[in-house]
Motif scaffolding. Structure first.
Motif, PDB file in Angstrom:
ATOM      1  N   MET A   1     -26.456 -83.286  73.596  1.00 57.63           N
ATOM      2  CA  MET A   1     -25.720 -84.088  72.601  1.00 57.63           C
ATOM      3  C   MET A   1     -26.448 -84.044  71.268  1.00 57.63           C
ATOM      4  SD  MET A   1     -23.811 -87.447  73.697  1.00 57.63           S
ATOM      5  CE  MET A   1     -24.912 -88.467  74.634  1.00 57.63           C
ATOM      6  N   THR A   2     -25.717 -83.812  70.246  1.00 55.93           N
ATOM      7  CA  THR A   2     -26.343 -83.778  68.913  1.00 55.93           C
ATOM      8  C   THR A   2     -26.591 -85.194  68.423  1.00 55.93           C
ATOM      9  OG1 THR A   2     -24.268 -83.860  67.734  1.00 55.93           O
ATOM     10  CG2 THR A   2     -25.087 -81.676  68.353  1.00 55.93           C
ATOM     11  N   GLU A   3     -27.342 -85.258  67.352  1.00 54.87           N
ATOM     12  CA  GLU A   3     -27.647 -86.557  66.756  1.00 54.87           C
ATOM     13  C   GLU A   3     -26.372 -87.280  66.380  1.00 54.87           C
ATOM     14  OE1 GLU A   3     -30.845 -87.605  66.047  1.00 54.87           O
ATOM     15  OE2 GLU A   3     -30.624 -89.167  64.559  1.00 54.87           O
ATOM     16  N   LYS A   4     -25.400 -86.505  65.869  1.00 58.50           N
ATOM     17  CA  LYS A   4     -24.176 -87.136  65.386  1.00 58.50           C
ATOM     18  C   LYS A   4     -23.384 -87.752  66.538  1.00 58.50           C
ATOM     19  CE  LYS A   4     -20.024 -86.634  62.699  1.00 58.50           C
ATOM     20  NZ  LYS A   4     -19.244 -85.959  61.722  1.00 58.50           N
ATOM     21  N   THR A   5     -23.307 -87.026  67.647  1.00 54.49           N
ATOM     22  CA  THR A   5     -22.533 -87.580  68.765  1.00 54.49           C
ATOM     23  C   THR A   5     -23.243 -88.807  69.331  1.00 54.49           C
ATOM     24  OG1 THR A   5     -23.506 -85.768  70.018  1.00 54.49           O
ATOM     25  CG2 THR A   5     -21.170 -85.639  69.557  1.00 54.49           C
ATOM     26  N   ASN A   6     -24.591 -88.779  69.312  1.00 51.57           N
ATOM     27  CA  ASN A   6     -25.319 -89.966  69.743  1.00 51.57           C
ATOM     28  C   ASN A   6     -24.993 -91.152  68.861  1.00 51.57           C
ATOM     29  OD1 ASN A   6     -26.651 -88.931  71.915  1.00 51.57           O
ATOM     30  ND2 ASN A   6     -28.460 -88.315  70.762  1.00 51.57           N
ATOM     31  N   LEU A   7     -24.953 -90.897  67.558  1.00 49.14           N
ATOM     32  CA  LEU A   7     -24.641 -91.960  66.612  1.00 49.14           C
ATOM     33  C   LEU A   7     -23.225 -92.470  66.850  1.00 49.14           C
ATOM     34  CD1 LEU A   7     -25.760 -93.515  64.176  1.00 49.14           C
ATOM     35  CD2 LEU A   7     -24.678 -91.821  62.706  1.00 49.14           C
ATOM     36  N   GLU A   8     -22.320 -91.515  67.126  1.00 47.85           N
ATOM     37  CA  GLU A   8     -20.934 -91.921  67.373  1.00 47.85           C
ATOM     38  C   GLU A   8     -20.835 -92.824  68.581  1.00 47.85           C
ATOM     39  OE1 GLU A   8     -18.183 -88.383  65.408  1.00 47.85           O
ATOM     40  OE2 GLU A   8     -18.874 -88.207  67.489  1.00 47.85           O
ATOM     41  N   SER A   9     -21.586 -92.495  69.628  1.00 43.58           N
ATOM     42  CA  SER A   9     -21.477 -93.340  70.823  1.00 43.58           C
ATOM     43  C   SER A   9     -22.103 -94.703  70.563  1.00 43.58           C
ATOM     44  CB  SER A   9     -22.099 -92.672  72.056  1.00 43.58           C
ATOM     45  OG  SER A   9     -23.395 -92.252  71.791  1.00 43.58           O
ATOM     46  N   LEU A  10     -23.164 -94.751  69.743  1.00 46.31           N
ATOM     47  CA  LEU A  10     -23.724 -96.052  69.362  1.00 46.31           C
ATOM     48  C   LEU A  10     -22.671 -96.842  68.597  1.00 46.31           C
ATOM     49  CD1 LEU A  10     -26.339 -97.898  69.047  1.00 46.31           C
ATOM     50  CD2 LEU A  10     -26.466 -96.942  66.756  1.00 46.31           C
ATOM     51  N   TYR A  11     -22.003 -96.138  67.708  1.00 49.01           N
ATOM     52  CA  TYR A  11     -20.973 -96.769  66.896  1.00 49.01           C
ATOM     53  C   TYR A  11     -19.884 -97.355  67.785  1.00 49.01           C
ATOM     54  CZ  TYR A  11     -16.905 -96.978  63.771  1.00 49.01           C
ATOM     55  OH  TYR A  11     -15.790 -97.377  63.096  1.00 49.01           O
ATOM     56  N   ASN A  12     -19.395 -96.518  68.693  1.00 53.10           N
ATOM     57  CA  ASN A  12     -18.277 -96.974  69.513  1.00 53.10           C
ATOM     58  C   ASN A  12     -18.668 -98.112  70.448  1.00 53.10           C
ATOM     59  OD1 ASN A  12     -16.221 -95.272  68.554  1.00 53.10           O
ATOM     60  ND2 ASN A  12     -17.087 -93.554  69.693  1.00 53.10           N
ATOM     61  N   SER A  13     -19.830 -97.992  71.064  1.00 49.75           N
ATOM     62  CA  SER A  13     -20.176 -98.989  72.075  1.00 49.75           C
ATOM     63  C   SER A  13     -20.742-100.255  71.453  1.00 49.75           C
ATOM     64  CB  SER A  13     -21.215 -98.406  73.048  1.00 49.75           C
ATOM     65  OG  SER A  13     -22.376 -98.042  72.319  1.00 49.75           O
ATOM     66  N   ASN A  14     -21.498-100.115  70.378  1.00 43.89           N
ATOM     67  CA  ASN A  14     -22.260-101.254  69.877  1.00 43.89           C
ATOM     68  C   ASN A  14     -21.806-101.745  68.520  1.00 43.89           C
ATOM     69  OD1 ASN A  14     -24.333-102.779  68.622  1.00 43.89           O
ATOM     70  ND2 ASN A  14     -25.852-101.953  70.014  1.00 43.89           N
ATOM     71  N   LEU A  15     -21.682-100.814  67.570  1.00 45.07           N
ATOM     72  CA  LEU A  15     -21.502-101.239  66.182  1.00 45.07           C
ATOM     73  C   LEU A  15     -20.064-101.630  65.848  1.00 45.07           C
ATOM     74  CD1 LEU A  15     -23.822 -98.642  64.445  1.00 45.07           C
ATOM     75  CD2 LEU A  15     -24.290-101.039  64.884  1.00 45.07           C
ATOM     76  N   LYS A  16     -19.129-100.850  66.382  1.00 46.07           N
ATOM     77  CA  LYS A  16     -17.743-101.085  65.957  1.00 46.07           C
ATOM     78  C   LYS A  16     -17.279-102.516  66.238  1.00 46.07           C
ATOM     79  CE  LYS A  16     -13.293 -98.694  65.983  1.00 46.07           C
ATOM     80  NZ  LYS A  16     -12.570 -97.598  66.638  1.00 46.07           N
ATOM     81  N   PRO A  17     -17.514-103.044  67.454  1.00 46.57           N
ATOM     82  CA  PRO A  17     -17.088-104.433  67.673  1.00 46.57           C
ATOM     83  C   PRO A  17     -17.767-105.404  66.702  1.00 46.57           C
ATOM     84  CG  PRO A  17     -18.297-103.562  69.582  1.00 46.57           C
ATOM     85  CD  PRO A  17     -18.040-102.425  68.670  1.00 46.57           C
ATOM     86  N   LYS A  18     -19.071-105.188  66.438  1.00 44.51           N
ATOM     87  CA  LYS A  18     -19.763-106.080  65.496  1.00 44.51           C
ATOM     88  C   LYS A  18     -19.142-105.979  64.112  1.00 44.51           C
ATOM     89  CE  LYS A  18     -24.336-105.902  67.637  1.00 44.51           C
ATOM     90  NZ  LYS A  18     -25.658-105.279  67.531  1.00 44.51           N
ATOM     91  N   LEU A  19     -18.856-104.733  63.718  1.00 48.83           N
ATOM     92  CA  LEU A  19     -18.297-104.506  62.389  1.00 48.83           C
ATOM     93  C   LEU A  19     -16.930-105.158  62.250  1.00 48.83           C
ATOM     94  CD1 LEU A  19     -19.369-100.809  61.813  1.00 48.83           C
ATOM     95  CD2 LEU A  19     -20.020-102.746  60.398  1.00 48.83           C
ATOM     96  N   SER A  20     -16.139-105.069  63.328  1.00 46.15           N
ATOM     97  CA  SER A  20     -14.801-105.672  63.250  1.00 46.15           C
ATOM     98  C   SER A  20     -14.913-107.171  63.028  1.00 46.15           C
ATOM     99  CB  SER A  20     -14.020-105.385  64.535  1.00 46.15           C
ATOM    100  OG  SER A  20     -13.948-103.998  64.743  1.00 46.15           O
ATOM    101  N   LYS A  21     -15.876-107.792  63.745  1.00 43.40           N
ATOM    102  CA  LYS A  21     -16.061-109.233  63.563  1.00 43.40           C
ATOM    103  C   LYS A  21     -16.529-109.547  62.152  1.00 43.40           C
ATOM    104  CE  LYS A  21     -18.134-112.470  66.176  1.00 43.40           C
ATOM    105  NZ  LYS A  21     -19.209-112.919  67.085  1.00 43.40           N
ATOM    106  N   LEU A  22     -17.504-108.769  61.704  1.00 49.87           N
ATOM    107  CA  LEU A  22     -18.061-108.985  60.369  1.00 49.87           C
ATOM    108  C   LEU A  22     -16.998-108.778  59.301  1.00 49.87           C
ATOM    109  CD1 LEU A  22     -21.541-107.304  60.740  1.00 49.87           C
ATOM    110  CD2 LEU A  22     -21.137-109.657  60.031  1.00 49.87           C
TER     111      LEU A  22
END
Lengths: 318, 185
Positions: A1-22
């Motif tokens: 997995m490249t760095e970008k796909t790792n970042l994407e999975s962090l985004y999807n699993s962790n950041l996106k829900p937080k961002l939606s709330k924020l």
């Protein structure tokens, strides 16, 4: 997995829900600000009218003062709360994702004494601010950096003070992998062009930095002016391979970086016009592109250890 | 009459500036060579310890180690011309480099803490020497520029100042340098 796909999975699993709330909070704060701007027209208009009738600026100043007070007392706290939450929840995650040995303090900054110690900017500092302080020890290399904004003050003939930027951007400091005794500066000549009449003053200051060092790397010489207290030690620090790596870092950042080697530490300044790691107030924050941008800005500097091979410890300094 | 006087004064001033600049650059070359000498001495100081630490382990390298010791003795003997100093330095760099590469075949040695320290010190000294060579070359280039470029070249010709050779910086040479000539001189 490249760095970008790792970042994407962090985004999807962790950041996106937080961002939606924020984002919901952001909309609230943005709404408050818009309302404030709309409503404050009334007191401003009234005080402006009063000023015209009375012929004295006092009402206008009072009106403006009242609005400013109201903003900082009633509106700003919401903006700051949102901003702090964003930094704690989102920026911190990205930093930990890049390397969990880093610690993040959103309100801390590199100290003024460190800024002065780097010796990259010699002007007296009248106002010094900063935030987004990151620190860590990666293998053998201790690293710290933050955003800083250093300014000097001028007073014009009417006694009005105004502030001008000495430096705005990232100040980075790392343990260097060699021992050395003298100070060496790797500067861009641009500063002198920018400062115009102060240019000659600065050139005299540069004599304080030591002798001009002419190095063999033609590309390097084109980009930087090197000053040092010792012709040999400066070359001991700036080996041909390090010069190449500094150049490639400069090309990656596309910025007018400057460096100094002081007290067995390396200091790097990377100028930025924008404020880094800040959440948007008007505009969507949930999009992955935003996360990518924060990640790229952070990675550029945090990668310096790898780029400059600071963990290669084959000399006397461990 | 007055005009000629001013022109003469002007020329004298220019002459003095050029002369001083040439002397300055010549002295900087000597200064830089001295700096290089100082770094080379640091390396000579490390050699006995290195040879002692390594001799027990590296049976196949015994000949090289002896050569290194002999080269060192020669370098420190006094009465060594500048050119010989340079040649000796090149030879030592090559021999020491060879030893450091050969260490890869002796895992016991590599693991030794004492040897590790020594290796670090040697690396540092080698980098310092490399830096001093580069600094020396920079002074040579500056000197050569003055000696060859107009108008200082006219004055340099009058003073019989000649171009000096830039120091060739050897990459860590893996081939064996023939030290026979050096040792027989």
């Amino acid at each position: 997995m490249t760095e970008k796909t790792n970042l994407e999975s962090l985004y999807n699993s962790n950041l996106k829900p937080k961002l939606s709330k924020l984002d919901k909070e952001r909309i609230q704060v943005a709404g408050k600000v818009k309302k404030f701007i709309a409503i404050s027209i009334i007191p401003i208009a009234i005080s402006f009218y009063l000023t015209l009738t009375i012929g004295n600026e006092l009402p206008l100043l009072a009106g403006i003062g009242l609005c400013v007070w109201f903003y900082f007392a009633k509106i700003n706290p919401f903006w700051q709360a949102y901003r702090t939450k964003f930094k704690e929840q989102v920026i911190k995650e990205i930093i930990t994702f890049i390397d969990n040995r880093f610690s993040y303090s959103p309100t801390k900054k590199m100290s003024l004494s460190e800024f002065k110690k780097s010796g990259i900017f010699l002007m007296g500092v009248d106002r010094y601010r900063g935030d987004d302080y990151i620190e860590g020890k990666i293998d053998s290399t201790h690293v710290e950096f933050s955003e800083v904004h250093a300014e000097y003050r001028t007073r014009d003939s009417k006694g009005r003070t105004s502030y001008h930027t000495i430096f705005k951007g990232l100040l980075f400091s790392a343990d260097f992998n060699k021992h050395f005794n003298v100070k060496t500066y790797v500067l861009t000549d641009v500063a002198e062009k920018m400062f115009g009449f102060l240019g000659t003053k600065l050139q005299k200051m540069n004599k304080w930095r030591g002798e001009l060092v002419k190095l063999e790397d033609v590309e390097f010489e084109k980009e930087f002016a090197i000053y040092s207290g010792d012709q040999i030690e400066s070359r001991y620090i700036l080996s041909p391979s390090l010069m190449e790596r500094i150049l490639s870092f400069k090309q990656k950042t596309k910025k007018r970086i400057q460096m100094s080697f002081v007290d067995s530490r390396l200091y790097v300044t990377v100028p930025y016009r924008k404020n880094l790691f800040e959440p948007k107030l008007f505009g969507d924050i949930v999009d992955f592109k935003n996360i990518e941008e924060y990640h790229n800005d952070l990675n550029l500097v945090l990668d310096l250890i790898k780029t400059l091979k600071l963990n290669t410890r084959i000399w006397s300094k461990k | 009459m007055n005009n000629i006087l001013w022109v003469a004064i002007g020329l004298a001033v220019v002459f003095a500036i050029m002369y001083n600049s040439l002397i300055n650059k010549k002295n900087q070359v000597e200064n830089a060579f001295g700096g290089m000498d100082a770094q080379l001495k640091k390396r000579y100081d490390l050699i006995p310890n290195l040879v002692k630490s390594v001799k027990g382990y590296m049976e196949h390298e015994a000949k090289t180690l002896t050569e290194i010791t002999t080269l060192r003795t020669k370098a420190l003997s006094g009465n060594v011309s500048d050119d010989d100093k340079v040649a000796l330095d090149n030879a030592l760099t090559s021999k020491l480099g060879g030893i450091m590469v050969a260490v890869e075949n002796y895992p016991d040695l590599k693991a030794s803490e004492n040897f590790n320290q020594l290796q670090r010190s040697l690396n540092e000294v080698e980098e310092q020497i490399s830096a001093s060579r580069r600094a020396y070359n920079a002074t040579i280039t500056s000197y050569n520029n003055s000696v060859e470029m107009f108008p200082t070249n006219l004055l340099a010709g009058m003073l019989n100042m000649q171009r000096k050779n830039v120091f060739e910086i050897p990459e860590t040479q893996r081939e064996n340098v023939d030290v026979g000539d050096l040792l027989n001189n």
